[in-house]
Enzyme design. Structure first.
Site, PDB file in Angstrom:
ATOM      1  N   HIS A 159      19.186  16.790  25.665  1.00  0.00           N
ATOM      2  CA  HIS A 159      18.114  17.604  26.258  1.00  0.00           C
ATOM      3  C   HIS A 159      17.959  18.935  25.515  1.00  0.00           C
ATOM      4  O   HIS A 159      17.513  19.927  26.107  1.00  0.00           O
ATOM      5  CB  HIS A 159      18.350  17.875  27.742  1.00  0.00           C
ATOM      6  CG  HIS A 159      18.737  16.660  28.526  1.00  0.00           C
ATOM      7  ND1 HIS A 159      17.830  15.855  29.172  1.00  0.00           N
ATOM      8  CD2 HIS A 159      19.945  16.076  28.726  1.00  0.00           C
ATOM      9  CE1 HIS A 159      18.460  14.841  29.758  1.00  0.00           C
ATOM     10  NE2 HIS A 159      19.752  14.948  29.496  1.00  0.00           N
ATOM     11  N   SER A 280       4.994  32.843   2.957  1.00  0.00           N
ATOM     12  CA  SER A 280       3.756  33.135   3.657  1.00  0.00           C
ATOM     13  C   SER A 280       2.913  34.061   2.792  1.00  0.00           C
ATOM     14  O   SER A 280       3.434  34.945   2.121  1.00  0.00           O
ATOM     15  CB  SER A 280       4.074  33.817   4.993  1.00  0.00           C
ATOM     16  OG  SER A 280       2.954  34.568   5.432  1.00  0.00           O
ATOM     17  N   LYS A 286       8.860  35.665   5.351  1.00  0.00           N
ATOM     18  CA  LYS A 286       8.945  34.259   5.758  1.00  0.00           C
ATOM     19  C   LYS A 286       9.515  33.338   4.695  1.00  0.00           C
ATOM     20  O   LYS A 286       9.218  33.477   3.516  1.00  0.00           O
ATOM     21  CB  LYS A 286       7.542  33.728   6.140  1.00  0.00           C
ATOM     22  CG  LYS A 286       6.960  34.322   7.401  1.00  0.00           C
ATOM     23  CD  LYS A 286       7.797  34.029   8.651  1.00  0.00           C
ATOM     24  CE  LYS A 286       7.750  32.595   9.097  1.00  0.00           C
ATOM     25  NZ  LYS A 286       6.446  32.190   9.608  1.00  0.00           N
ATOM     26  N   GLU A 293       7.922  19.909   7.549  1.00  0.00           N
ATOM     27  CA  GLU A 293       6.814  19.844   8.513  1.00  0.00           C
ATOM     28  C   GLU A 293       5.810  18.773   8.081  1.00  0.00           C
ATOM     29  O   GLU A 293       5.247  18.051   8.908  1.00  0.00           O
ATOM     30  CB  GLU A 293       6.138  21.203   8.629  1.00  0.00           C
ATOM     31  CG  GLU A 293       7.046  22.246   9.270  1.00  0.00           C
ATOM     32  CD  GLU A 293       6.574  23.671   8.977  1.00  0.00           C
ATOM     33  OE1 GLU A 293       5.366  23.931   9.043  1.00  0.00           O
ATOM     34  OE2 GLU A 293       7.426  24.520   8.678  1.00  0.00           O
TER      35      GLU A 293
END
Ligand code: ARG
Length: 463
Positions: A159, A280, A286, A293
């Site tokens: 979980h 970024s 970043k 992704e």
């Protein structure tokens, strides 16, 4: 192209509508099957010769011309092009351009319906091993990480809440275990494709004395299809391959998700190398895991290829239907997607640095609650009772901001007199993993053996 140049022009009064013809043409993508088509045609010419349908001189002229056509295509991919309806029509046109009527004899007793099935089966046999090889490389990258992790501990999650301490190596090997199933699944798709469809004709079988068993051996198939009607429409091997690709993508997506989450500032369990990260355009600080992704995102596309294909298949009447032509774009795209994602994931996984300074502290504390319960069970307390006692301790510790390690022997005994003096000392994350006993567990010996097994598998697959 004039009307007489199509494979089926005789029955038609005029030329087909250009746009509709182009719409139903598959040459733009089935050119991928060029070499498979030539290979199947060479074998078919041999079968026709053996059956006494083609005289030896004509059969060898056909083979020589097919060999030349193949060579031209190998040397220059631009050669495999034209206004042809599909790759089968292209190869036949090239043959007829070279041999005239002799070339026109090759299609005797054969249909494009079985030809396309043959070509795609040969393609699957050729292509899936590349995917299998890339899977082995990714499993090897995970094994290398497991090896590098050594005895480092980390929390495991259910979980997405801390569950129990495990070796970080165990985590890496978990993903390897799933990928080995994908490898077997791709092998199963190849097995399914391993049947010769030739001899089925358009649907009812062929009326020439083709020795299909010999032809199957010649083309490296272990068997011949069982039923010509079924063979005309059977693309189960495509469905199986698409399922294998989709499920492998699901596994890659889950690896990607784990590395993204565990690599975030909040977890800080691992770090991917700069060379596989992106920045970024606006925020200078970043370092983003874009490749992962994208792997996660492309999984939707691979699943879409499977569901789209199954949906196309479900309403078909028996025999060949043009809907089946959708098989190729689905399969080619799923294969290319999986291959690209396997390589990117292997590169990222290979670049990961584990940070035990973050994982080990996170592997202690309340994660040891099961071990505390086990300690009581070892002293005769029924597990359900022990669970309740420990649940009570956890509640109090959480309320007072303490953990198990801070309890004095007297406090332990205050909860249950069966806690020994050594309760506190024995309840550690390290002791927890060492207490596991089953071969699939995170016990260091079990993990060492699991790693050896994965490495032996990688070695065997690569040899
Ligand atoms: N391009 C077709 C396909 O991919 C080849 C088979 C054509 N057969 C036919 N009867 N139209 O399925």
């Amino acid at each position: 192209m004039t009307d007489s140049e199509h494979l089926w022009s005789g029955r038609f009064a005029g030329a087909p509508d250009e746009e509709v013809f182009r719409f139903q043409s598959s040459f733009a993508f089935d050119r991928e099957l060029f070499e498979d088509d030539v290979e199947g045609s060479i074998a078919w010419s041999e079968a026709l010769e053996a059956a006494g349908v083609l005289p030896a001189d004509e059969a060898s002229a056909i083979r020589a011309a097919l060999g030349e056509i193949r060579e031209l295509g190998r040397r220059d991919a631009g050669f495999v092009a034209g206004a042809d309806e599909d790759v089968h029509a292209f190869v036949e046109r090239q043959l007829v351009e070279r041999l005239g009527d002799v070339g026109r004899r090759l299609h005797t007793g054969r249909s494009r319906n079985e030809q396309v099935s043959l070509d795609l089966r040969l393609h699957v046999r050729r292509r899936l091993p590349q995917l299998e090889g890339a899977l082995v490389d990714l499993v090897a990258a995970l094994a290398a990480q497991a090896d590098r992790a050594g005895s480092a501990l980390m929390p495991s999650y259910t979980h997405l809440r801390r569950a129990q301490p495990v070796l970080a190596a165990h985590f890496f090997l978990a993903h390897a275990a799933a990928l080995r199933r994908d490898h077997a699944r791709l092998g199963a798709a190849r097995d399914e494709a391993d049947a010769l469809p030739l001899g089925s004709g358009a649907i009812a079988g062929t009326s020439y004395a083709i020795d299909t068993a010999a032809l199957a051996r010649r083309l490296g198939f272990s068997r011949v299809v069982a039923n010509s009607i079924d063979a005309a429409a059977d693309r189960d091997f495509v469905s199986t391959a698409l399922h294998a690709c989709a499920l492998a993508m699901v596994h890659l997506s889950r690896i990607a998700e784990d590395v993204i989450v565990f690599g975030s500032e909040e977890f800080g369990f691992l770090e991917i190398a700069d060379r596989v990260a992106t920045g970024s355009s606006l925020m200078p600080q970043k370092k983003n895991p874009d490749p992962l992704e994208l792997v996660r995102g492309k999984t939707g596309r691979a699943i879409g290829r499977l569901t789209g294909w199954l949906t196309a298949m479900k309403g078909l009447p028996s025999g060949y239907n043009k809907d089946l032509q959708e098989d190729k774009e689905a399969l080619f795209d799923a294969e290319a997607t999986l291959l690209g994602c396997l390589r990117a994931t292997a590169a990222v996984v290979g670049s990961v640095t584990l940070r035990p300074g973050r994982t080990e502290p996170a592997a202690g504390g309340m994660l040891l609650a099961t071990d505390v319960a086990d300690h009581l069970v070892a002293r005769g307390v029924p597990f359900r009772r022990a669970h309740e006692v420990v649940g009570g301790i956890v509640r109090e510790l959480l309320a007072s901001g303490r953990d198990f390690e801070s309890l004095t022997p007297a406090e332990w005994r205050g909860y249950d007199e069966r806690f020994g003096d050594d309760a506190g000392a024995r309840i550690t994350a390290r002791a927890s993993v060492e207490a596991r006993r089953t071969p699939q567990s995170t016990h260091p010996d079990a993990v060492r053996e699991a790693l050896a097994d994965v490495r032996a598998w990688v070695g065997a697959e690569r040899s």
